[in-house]
Design a protein around this motif. Structure first.
Motif, PDB file in Angstrom:
ATOM      1  N   TYR A 132       0.952  -1.232  -0.066  1.00  0.00           N
ATOM      2  CA  TYR A 132      -0.029  -0.031  -0.010  1.00  0.00           C
ATOM      3  C   TYR A 132       0.881   1.363   0.108  1.00  0.00           C
ATOM      4  O   TYR A 132       1.915   1.241   0.512  1.00  0.00           O
ATOM      5  N   CYS A 133       0.289   2.369  -0.571  1.00  0.00           N
ATOM      6  CA  CYS A 133       0.933   3.569  -0.573  1.00  0.00           C
ATOM      7  C   CYS A 133       1.171   4.473   0.737  1.00  0.00           C
ATOM      8  O   CYS A 133       1.909   5.147   0.948  1.00  0.00           O
ATOM      9  N   SER A 134       0.210   4.031   1.522  1.00  0.00           N
ATOM     10  CA  SER A 134       0.091   5.005   2.803  1.00  0.00           C
ATOM     11  C   SER A 134      -0.444   4.058   3.721  1.00  0.00           C
ATOM     12  O   SER A 134      -1.367   3.172   3.600  1.00  0.00           O
ATOM     13  N   LEU A 135      -0.628   4.661   5.185  1.00  0.00           N
ATOM     14  CA  LEU A 135      -1.500   3.947   6.044  1.00  0.00           C
ATOM     15  C   LEU A 135      -2.824   4.007   5.859  1.00  0.00           C
ATOM     16  O   LEU A 135      -3.822   3.195   6.314  1.00  0.00           O
ATOM     17  N   THR A 136      -3.315   5.127   5.263  1.00  0.00           N
ATOM     18  CA  THR A 136      -4.771   5.284   4.920  1.00  0.00           C
ATOM     19  C   THR A 136      -5.298   4.369   4.028  1.00  0.00           C
ATOM     20  O   THR A 136      -6.189   3.497   4.306  1.00  0.00           O
ATOM     21  N   CYS A 137      -4.390   3.829   3.139  1.00  0.00           N
ATOM     22  CA  CYS A 137      -5.005   2.720   2.262  1.00  0.00           C
ATOM     23  C   CYS A 137      -4.788   1.428   2.825  1.00  0.00           C
ATOM     24  O   CYS A 137      -5.494   0.672   2.784  1.00  0.00           O
ATOM     25  N   ARG A 138      -3.785   1.320   3.874  1.00  0.00           N
ATOM     26  CA  ARG A 138      -3.645  -0.007   4.437  1.00  0.00           C
ATOM     27  C   ARG A 138      -4.804  -0.499   5.487  1.00  0.00           C
ATOM     28  O   ARG A 138      -5.521  -1.078   5.450  1.00  0.00           O
ATOM     29  N   ASN A 139      -5.099   0.741   6.138  1.00  0.00           N
ATOM     30  CA  ASN A 139      -6.142   0.827   7.119  1.00  0.00           C
ATOM     31  C   ASN A 139      -7.558   0.238   6.352  1.00  0.00           C
ATOM     32  O   ASN A 139      -8.506  -0.335   7.045  1.00  0.00           O
ATOM     33  N   ALA A 140      -7.821   0.987   5.150  1.00  0.00           N
ATOM     34  CA  ALA A 140      -9.091   1.002   4.800  1.00  0.00           C
ATOM     35  C   ALA A 140      -9.152  -0.154   4.030  1.00  0.00           C
ATOM     36  O   ALA A 140     -10.343  -1.009   4.095  1.00  0.00           O
ATOM     37  N   MET A 141      -8.244  -0.999   3.746  1.00  0.00           N
ATOM     38  CA  MET A 141      -8.416  -2.396   3.081  1.00  0.00           C
ATOM     39  C   MET A 141      -8.409  -3.275   4.333  1.00  0.00           C
ATOM     40  O   MET A 141      -9.144  -4.224   4.089  1.00  0.00           O
ATOM     41  N   LYS A 142      -7.904  -2.951   5.419  1.00  0.00           N
ATOM     42  CA  LYS A 142      -8.052  -3.793   6.630  1.00  0.00           C
ATOM     43  C   LYS A 142      -9.606  -3.886   7.147  1.00  0.00           C
ATOM     44  O   LYS A 142     -10.248  -4.739   7.429  1.00  0.00           O
ATOM     45  N   ARG A 143     -10.270  -2.460   7.095  1.00  0.00           N
ATOM     46  CA  ARG A 143     -11.549  -2.317   7.443  1.00  0.00           C
ATOM     47  C   ARG A 143     -12.626  -3.216   6.369  1.00  0.00           C
ATOM     48  O   ARG A 143     -13.483  -3.885   6.845  1.00  0.00           O
ATOM     49  N   LYS A 144     -12.138  -3.095   5.114  1.00  0.00           N
ATOM     50  CA  LYS A 144     -13.012  -3.793   4.272  1.00  0.00           C
ATOM     51  C   LYS A 144     -12.804  -5.070   4.174  1.00  0.00           C
ATOM     52  O   LYS A 144     -13.952  -6.020   4.379  1.00  0.00           O
ATOM     53  N   ALA A 145     -11.659  -5.779   4.603  1.00  0.00           N
ATOM     54  CA  ALA A 145     -11.552  -7.140   5.135  1.00  0.00           C
ATOM     55  C   ALA A 145     -12.205  -7.745   6.071  1.00  0.00           C
ATOM     56  O   ALA A 145     -12.995  -8.711   6.148  1.00  0.00           O
ATOM     57  N   ARG A 146     -12.246  -6.796   7.179  1.00  0.00           N
ATOM     58  CA  ARG A 146     -13.173  -7.207   8.390  1.00  0.00           C
ATOM     59  C   ARG A 146     -14.603  -7.191   8.095  1.00  0.00           C
ATOM     60  O   ARG A 146     -15.288  -8.133   8.586  1.00  0.00           O
ATOM     61  N   LYS A 147     -14.995  -6.080   7.312  1.00  0.00           N
ATOM     62  CA  LYS A 147     -16.544  -6.123   7.095  1.00  0.00           C
ATOM     63  C   LYS A 147     -16.981  -7.492   6.214  1.00  0.00           C
ATOM     64  O   LYS A 147     -17.911  -8.020   6.489  1.00  0.00           O
ATOM     65  N   LEU A 148     -16.021  -7.770   5.204  1.00  0.00           N
ATOM     66  CA  LEU A 148     -16.492  -9.079   4.411  1.00  0.00           C
ATOM     67  C   LEU A 148     -16.410 -10.257   5.228  1.00  0.00           C
ATOM     68  O   LEU A 148     -17.241 -11.183   5.185  1.00  0.00           O
ATOM     69  N   MET A 149     -15.573 -10.563   6.131  1.00  0.00           N
ATOM     70  CA  MET A 149     -15.229 -11.498   7.261  1.00  0.00           C
ATOM     71  C   MET A 149     -16.793 -11.433   7.955  1.00  0.00           C
ATOM     72  O   MET A 149     -17.179 -12.883   8.240  1.00  0.00           O
ATOM     73  N   PHE A 150     -17.227 -10.393   8.524  1.00  0.00           N
ATOM     74  CA  PHE A 150     -18.495 -10.602   9.413  1.00  0.00           C
ATOM     75  C   PHE A 150     -19.623 -10.767   8.525  1.00  0.00           C
ATOM     76  O   PHE A 150     -20.634 -11.585   8.635  1.00  0.00           O
ATOM     77  N   ARG A 151     -19.662 -10.289   7.222  1.00  0.00           N
ATOM     78  CA  ARG A 151     -20.900 -10.361   6.371  1.00  0.00           C
ATOM     79  C   ARG A 151     -20.887 -12.365   5.872  1.00  0.00           C
ATOM     80  O   ARG A 151     -21.736 -12.811   5.950  1.00  0.00           O
ATOM     81  N   ARG A 152     -19.338 -12.876   5.802  1.00  0.00           N
ATOM     82  CA  ARG A 152     -19.361 -14.168   5.458  1.00  0.00           C
ATOM     83  C   ARG A 152     -20.085 -14.994   6.543  1.00  0.00           C
ATOM     84  O   ARG A 152     -20.589 -16.118   6.273  1.00  0.00           O
ATOM     85  N   ASN A 153     -19.776 -14.583   7.837  1.00  0.00           N
ATOM     86  CA  ASN A 153     -19.861 -15.241   9.041  1.00  0.00           C
ATOM     87  C   ASN A 153     -21.400 -14.965   9.718  1.00  0.00           C
ATOM     88  O   ASN A 153     -21.544 -15.665  10.502  1.00  0.00           O
ATOM     89  N   TYR A 154     -22.070 -14.026   9.126  1.00  0.00           N
ATOM     90  CA  TYR A 154     -23.298 -13.762   9.573  1.00  0.00           C
ATOM     91  C   TYR A 154     -24.473 -14.855   9.373  1.00  0.00           C
ATOM     92  O   TYR A 154     -24.519 -15.608   8.230  1.00  0.00           O
ATOM     93  N   VAL A 155     -24.994 -15.082  10.526  1.00  0.00           N
ATOM     94  CA  VAL A 155     -26.229 -16.130  10.474  1.00  0.00           C
ATOM     95  C   VAL A 155     -27.724 -15.391  10.767  1.00  0.00           C
ATOM     96  O   VAL A 155     -28.490 -15.726   9.802  1.00  0.00           O
ATOM     97  N   GLU A 156     -27.628 -14.862  11.799  1.00  0.00           N
ATOM     98  CA  GLU A 156     -28.877 -14.249  12.422  1.00  0.00           C
ATOM     99  C   GLU A 156     -28.451 -13.091  13.249  1.00  0.00           C
ATOM    100  O   GLU A 156     -27.593 -13.112  13.892  1.00  0.00           O
ATOM    101  N   PRO A 157     -29.642 -12.169  13.421  1.00  0.00           N
ATOM    102  CA  PRO A 157     -29.225 -11.246  14.431  1.00  0.00           C
ATOM    103  C   PRO A 157     -29.295 -11.720  15.967  1.00  0.00           C
ATOM    104  O   PRO A 157     -30.384 -12.556  16.149  1.00  0.00           O
ATOM    105  N   VAL A 158     -28.451 -11.347  16.760  1.00  0.00           N
ATOM    106  CA  VAL A 158     -28.397 -11.485  18.045  1.00  0.00           C
ATOM    107  C   VAL A 158     -28.432 -10.153  18.882  1.00  0.00           C
ATOM    108  O   VAL A 158     -27.785  -9.408  18.705  1.00  0.00           O
TER     109      VAL A 158
END
Length: 166
Positions: free
Chosen positions: A75-101
């Motif tokens: 990544y060119c900067s911390l801003t880009c790296r952190n944005a990609m980390k947030r995106k990966a984390r959101k995708l992980m939560f969506r993949r593991n989502y089953v029901e509202p708790v």
């Protein structure tokens, strides 16, 4: 009396419990089996010859050219790296989502007690107070656990933080 087949939080062995809130196989289990995670050791800097810098590849997020001769940067900067980390984390939560708790259902099911330590939870407290109520995932989402009632339990903020991503 109903017996519960549980897995010990510390030694990961199965045991029979007389109530659903038990989380260890014996009172002394955590004293004999728990070992804290080793601290990360930072490697010593390499004393190799300096490598001339060149432009290699592009940032994985924005495509901007990277100045990195060894090709280690992604990544060119911390801003880009952190944005990609947030995106990966959101995708992980969506993949593991089953029901509202919801906390209300967990309160009723777990009878306002922490499923890790067995003490009552104070719902008037808010995080980061150590006695505040949190939703704990028995098998962490980062380890592939689903976001469902079968995989969640009521816990103190302190207990949940100490447990970490198990």
């Amino acid at each position: 009396m109903a017996l519960w087949i549980k897995i010990c939080f510390y030694c990961k062995r199965e045991f029979e419990a007389s109530h659903s809130l038990a989380n260890k196989c014996s009172p002394d289990c955590h004293l004999t089996t728990y070992t804290p995670k080793p601290r990360r050791v930072t490697p010593e800097p390499k004393t190799a010859e300096p490598v001339p810098r060149g432009i290699v590849g592009g940032c994985r997020r924005c495509g901007k050219a990277l100045k990195d001769a060894a090709g280690l940067r992604k990544y060119c900067s911390l801003t880009c790296r952190n944005a990609m980390k947030r995106k990966a984390r959101k995708l992980m939560f969506r993949r593991n989502y089953v029901e509202p708790v919801t906390m209300a259902v967990l309160r009723r099911r777990d009878q306002d007690t922490c499923r890790i330590c067995g003490e009552p939870v104070d719902f008037s407290k808010r995080q980061p107070d150590p006695r505040a109520a949190t939703i704990d995932h028995v098998r962490a989402l980062t380890r592939g656990g689903p976001h469902s009632y079968e995989n969640t339990q009521l816990a103190h903020y302190r207990c949940n933080a100490e447990k970490g991503a198990c």
